[in-house]
Design an enzyme around this catalytic site. Structure first.
Site, PDB file in Angstrom:
ATOM      1  N   ASN A  28       2.601   4.670 -11.752  1.00  0.00           N
ATOM      2  CA  ASN A  28       1.333   4.752 -12.729  1.00  0.00           C
ATOM      3  C   ASN A  28       0.194   4.691 -11.380  1.00  0.00           C
ATOM      4  O   ASN A  28      -1.028   4.744 -11.665  1.00  0.00           O
ATOM      5  CB  ASN A  28       1.048   3.131 -12.949  1.00  0.00           C
ATOM      6  CG  ASN A  28      -1.103   2.845 -13.415  1.00  0.00           C
ATOM      7  OD1 ASN A  28      -1.454   3.573 -14.846  1.00  0.00           O
ATOM      8  ND2 ASN A  28      -1.476   1.889 -12.921  1.00  0.00           N
ATOM      9  N   ASP A  49       0.604  -1.208  -0.305  1.00  0.00           N
ATOM     10  CA  ASP A  49       0.340  -0.035   0.120  1.00  0.00           C
ATOM     11  C   ASP A  49       0.882   0.781   0.666  1.00  0.00           C
ATOM     12  O   ASP A  49       2.062   1.609   0.955  1.00  0.00           O
ATOM     13  CB  ASP A  49      -0.788   0.000   1.362  1.00  0.00           C
ATOM     14  CG  ASP A  49      -1.655   1.258   0.977  1.00  0.00           C
ATOM     15  OD1 ASP A  49      -1.121   1.897   0.272  1.00  0.00           O
ATOM     16  OD2 ASP A  49      -2.416   0.989   2.269  1.00  0.00           O
ATOM     17  N   TYR A  59      -7.328  16.067  -7.071  1.00  0.00           N
ATOM     18  CA  TYR A  59      -7.444  15.141  -7.473  1.00  0.00           C
ATOM     19  C   TYR A  59      -6.293  16.309  -8.682  1.00  0.00           C
ATOM     20  O   TYR A  59      -5.044  15.017  -8.992  1.00  0.00           O
ATOM     21  CB  TYR A  59      -8.308  14.326  -7.558  1.00  0.00           C
ATOM     22  CG  TYR A  59      -7.809  13.220  -9.353  1.00  0.00           C
ATOM     23  CD1 TYR A  59      -6.853  12.373  -9.438  1.00  0.00           C
ATOM     24  CD2 TYR A  59      -8.276  13.991 -10.759  1.00  0.00           C
ATOM     25  CE1 TYR A  59      -6.600  11.324 -10.417  1.00  0.00           C
ATOM     26  CE2 TYR A  59      -7.743  12.720 -12.041  1.00  0.00           C
ATOM     27  CZ  TYR A  59      -6.352  12.258 -11.809  1.00  0.00           C
ATOM     28  OH  TYR A  59      -6.282  10.839 -12.729  1.00  0.00           O
ATOM     29  N   THR A  96     -11.571   1.925 -17.021  1.00  0.00           N
ATOM     30  CA  THR A  96     -10.458   0.853 -15.844  1.00  0.00           C
ATOM     31  C   THR A  96     -11.305   1.350 -15.311  1.00  0.00           C
ATOM     32  O   THR A  96     -13.068   1.901 -14.755  1.00  0.00           O
ATOM     33  CB  THR A  96      -9.894   2.151 -15.919  1.00  0.00           C
ATOM     34  OG1 THR A  96      -8.993   3.327 -15.506  1.00  0.00           O
ATOM     35  CG2 THR A  96      -8.616   2.260 -17.075  1.00  0.00           C
ATOM     36  N   LYS A 115      -2.244  15.740 -10.034  1.00  0.00           N
ATOM     37  CA  LYS A 115      -1.647  15.004 -10.932  1.00  0.00           C
ATOM     38  C   LYS A 115      -0.647  16.423 -12.235  1.00  0.00           C
ATOM     39  O   LYS A 115      -0.134  16.296 -12.867  1.00  0.00           O
ATOM     40  CB  LYS A 115      -3.254  14.483 -12.460  1.00  0.00           C
ATOM     41  CG  LYS A 115      -3.612  13.577 -11.548  1.00  0.00           C
ATOM     42  CD  LYS A 115      -2.938  12.417 -12.010  1.00  0.00           C
ATOM     43  CE  LYS A 115      -2.796  11.322 -11.032  1.00  0.00           C
ATOM     44  NZ  LYS A 115      -2.372  10.295 -10.877  1.00  0.00           N
TER      45      LYS A 115
HETATM   46  N1  LIG Z   1      -8.661   6.055 -15.918  1.00  0.00           N
HETATM   47  C1  LIG Z   1      -8.390   7.115 -16.531  1.00  0.00           C
HETATM   48  O1  LIG Z   1      -9.776   7.543 -16.701  1.00  0.00           O
HETATM   49  C2  LIG Z   1      -8.091   8.381 -16.003  1.00  0.00           C
HETATM   50  C3  LIG Z   1      -7.405   9.658 -16.678  1.00  0.00           C
HETATM   51  C4  LIG Z   1      -6.679   9.724 -16.316  1.00  0.00           C
HETATM   52  C5  LIG Z   1      -5.073   9.541 -15.717  1.00  0.00           C
HETATM   53  N2  LIG Z   1      -5.377   8.470 -15.143  1.00  0.00           N
HETATM   54  C6  LIG Z   1      -4.317   7.948 -14.615  1.00  0.00           C
HETATM   55  O2  LIG Z   1      -4.026   6.774 -14.173  1.00  0.00           O
HETATM   56  C7  LIG Z   1      -3.753   5.844 -13.233  1.00  0.00           C
HETATM   57  C8  LIG Z   1      -4.176   4.348 -13.102  1.00  0.00           C
HETATM   58  O3  LIG Z   1      -5.593   4.738 -13.169  1.00  0.00           O
HETATM   59  P1  LIG Z   1      -6.419   3.882 -13.277  1.00  0.00           P
HETATM   60  O4  LIG Z   1      -7.360   4.122 -14.857  1.00  0.00           O
HETATM   61  O5  LIG Z   1      -5.599   2.272 -14.107  1.00  0.00           O
HETATM   62  O6  LIG Z   1      -7.141   2.872 -12.427  1.00  0.00           O
HETATM   63  P2  LIG Z   1      -7.093   2.004 -11.641  1.00  0.00           P
HETATM   64  O7  LIG Z   1      -8.010   0.847 -12.855  1.00  0.00           O
HETATM   65  O8  LIG Z   1      -8.662   1.982 -10.353  1.00  0.00           O
HETATM   66  O9  LIG Z   1      -5.847   1.213 -11.117  1.00  0.00           O
HETATM   67  C9  LIG Z   1      -5.873   1.945 -10.371  1.00  0.00           C
HETATM   68  C10 LIG Z   1      -4.374   1.495  -9.684  1.00  0.00           C
HETATM   69  O10 LIG Z   1      -3.526   1.181  -9.027  1.00  0.00           O
HETATM   70  C11 LIG Z   1      -3.170   0.674  -7.506  1.00  0.00           C
HETATM   71  N3  LIG Z   1      -3.570   1.126  -6.296  1.00  0.00           N
HETATM   72  C12 LIG Z   1      -4.789   1.886  -5.718  1.00  0.00           C
HETATM   73  N4  LIG Z   1      -4.210   2.183  -4.480  1.00  0.00           N
HETATM   74  C13 LIG Z   1      -2.973   1.760  -4.223  1.00  0.00           C
HETATM   75  C14 LIG Z   1      -2.705   2.047  -3.199  1.00  0.00           C
HETATM   76  N5  LIG Z   1      -3.099   3.060  -1.791  1.00  0.00           N
HETATM   77  N6  LIG Z   1      -0.833   1.339  -3.246  1.00  0.00           N
HETATM   78  C15 LIG Z   1      -0.840   0.828  -3.971  1.00  0.00           C
HETATM   79  N7  LIG Z   1      -1.354   1.127  -5.040  1.00  0.00           N
HETATM   80  C16 LIG Z   1      -2.348   1.413  -5.518  1.00  0.00           C
HETATM   81  C17 LIG Z   1      -4.251  -0.573  -7.839  1.00  0.00           C
HETATM   82  O11 LIG Z   1      -3.890  -1.371  -7.362  1.00  0.00           O
HETATM   83  P3  LIG Z   1      -4.587  -2.302  -5.766  1.00  0.00           P
HETATM   84  O12 LIG Z   1      -5.694  -2.146  -5.007  1.00  0.00           O
HETATM   85  O13 LIG Z   1      -4.717  -3.316  -5.898  1.00  0.00           O
HETATM   86  O14 LIG Z   1      -3.905  -1.129  -5.061  1.00  0.00           O
HETATM   87  C18 LIG Z   1      -4.395  -0.207  -9.398  1.00  0.00           C
HETATM   88  O15 LIG Z   1      -3.860  -1.587  -9.474  1.00  0.00           O
HETATM   89  C19 LIG Z   1      -3.648   6.633 -12.559  1.00  0.00           C
HETATM   90  O16 LIG Z   1      -2.795   7.074 -12.070  1.00  0.00           O
HETATM   91  C20 LIG Z   1      -4.889   7.753 -12.446  1.00  0.00           C
HETATM   92  O17 LIG Z   1      -4.591   8.848 -12.254  1.00  0.00           O
HETATM   93  C21 LIG Z   1      -6.897   7.127 -14.752  1.00  0.00           C
END
Ligand SMILES: NC(=O)c1ccc[n+]([C@@H]2O[C@H](COP(=O)([O-])OP(=O)(O)OC[C@H]3O[C@@H](n4cnc5c(N)ncnc54)[C@H](OP(=O)(O)O)[C@@H]3O)[C@@H](O)[C@H]2O)c1
Length: 273
Positions: free
Chosen positions: A100, A73, A165, A200, A169
């Site tokens: 990420n 975590d 958030y 996601t 970013k």
């Molecule tokens: N999806 C979008 O629309 C979007 C847009 C712009 C930017 N992003 C960025 O892309 C990145 C990935 O997001 P995503 O869309 O793939 O979201 P996601 O599907 O919710 O995945 C998030 C990942 O982060 C891990 N995580 C969350 N809290 C954590 C913690 N406390 N310690 C360690 N790992 C943790 C989660 O795994 P566990 O829960 O197993 O820990 C999961 O593997 C993020 O930085 C997000 O800000 C996403």
């Protein structure tokens, strides 16, 4: 943890190793898939043991000893797990770090839980800072390596009702861009990735209609593909995904205060629905 460093690709070249945070879902998991199929060995980090274990089994069945995982975590106040990953980085060759892991929250700040907002700052800002700081000495010594940090289109201007958030970013974007130019000429590529809404678990985690802005998101595969192409080209910054790129160009036409006002209106509307 499972697997080992000993694996060699068929042609006898030592594969490169990528450490990916937040690899159990979404964009991080897709980075793992695409990097693995490009020959990388993987160290996957996240909290969900079962997901990481299943992924590693899948990768190791395709290429033996090519993936391992660490359950951690990265958002705890005592930073215990972060220290473990820093220690791991100091003992291992890491060729690519993918910062990420991240999450967002949706709502008026006064109604959001403060502890969770703090955890977001720890995960989205402090973890990339510390892991990057941990990996840089070995990369500078080898004069090679790469660091990808996930920012967001939301890091390019304020996102009212996701204010913490978007601020985290913006940190990721400026941190990564600064390092890109700081490390130019040292053989280290530093890329900031700014996706728009991507399909996601992000929206679900943000707990609200935060991703329901009437905009269809990009799929993870092209988002990661575009990001890895940008890394190959040693770019500083990429907006991956065709839908995100359109929004990016539209937003660029407006001055910051108008963008912020427009987004506030959209977010307020989606908060009501
Ligand atoms: N999806 C979008 O629309 C979007 C847009 C712009 C930017 N992003 C960025 O892309 C990145 C990935 O997001 P995503 O869309 O793939 O979201 P996601 O599907 O919710 O995945 C998030 C990942 O982060 C891990 N995580 C969350 N809290 C954590 C913690 N406390 N310690 C360690 N790992 C943790 C989660 O795994 P566990 O829960 O197993 O820990 C999961 O593997 C993020 O930085 C997000 O800000 C996403």
């Amino acid at each position: 943890m499972c697997g080992s460093q000993e694996a060699f690709l068929k042609n006898g070249v030592m594969p490169q190793t990528a450490l990916i945070t937040g690899a159990s879902a979404g964009i991080g998991q897709e980075f793992a898939r695409q990097l693995h199929s490009n020959g990388y060995n993987l160290i996957l980090v996240a909290r969900r043991h079962d997901r990481l274990e299943a992924l590693c089994e899948e990768f190791n069945s395709q290429r033996s000893q090519s993936a391992e995982f660490v359950v951690a975590d990265l958002s705890t106040q005592d930073s215990g797990n972060l220290r473990d990953i820093e220690k791991l980085i100091s003992h291992r060759q890491i060729d690519l770090l993918v910062n990420n892991a991240g999450f967002g929250s949706f709502g008026a700040l006064s109604e959001l839980e403060l502890v969770r907002e703090e955890q977001m700052v720890l995960l989205n800002c402090v973890a990339p800072l510390r892991l990057t700081h941990a990996v840089l000495p070995q990369m500078r010594e080898r004069q090679s390596g790469a660091i990808i940090t996930l920012s967001s289109l939301g890091g390019l201007q304020p996102l009212p009702y996701m204010s913490t958030y978007s601020a985290t970013k913006a940190f990721d974007l400026f941190f990564s861009l600064g390092l890109h130019y700081e490390l130019k000429g040292e053989g280290i590529s530093v890329l900031a990735v700014c996706p728009g809404q991507t399909e996601t678990e992000f929206g679900e985690v943000a707990r609200g209609p935060g991703d329901d802005l009437g905009v269809e998101g990009d799929q993870v595969r092209p988002v990661v593909h575009d990001s890895l192409r940008a890394l190959e080209k040693r770019k500083a910054f990429v907006v991956p995904g065709s839908k995100a790129r359109k929004i990016y160009w539209l937003l660029r036409c407006l001055p910051l205060h108008l963008r912020s006002r427009l987004l506030a209106r959209m977010m307020r509307r989606s908060l009501r629905t």
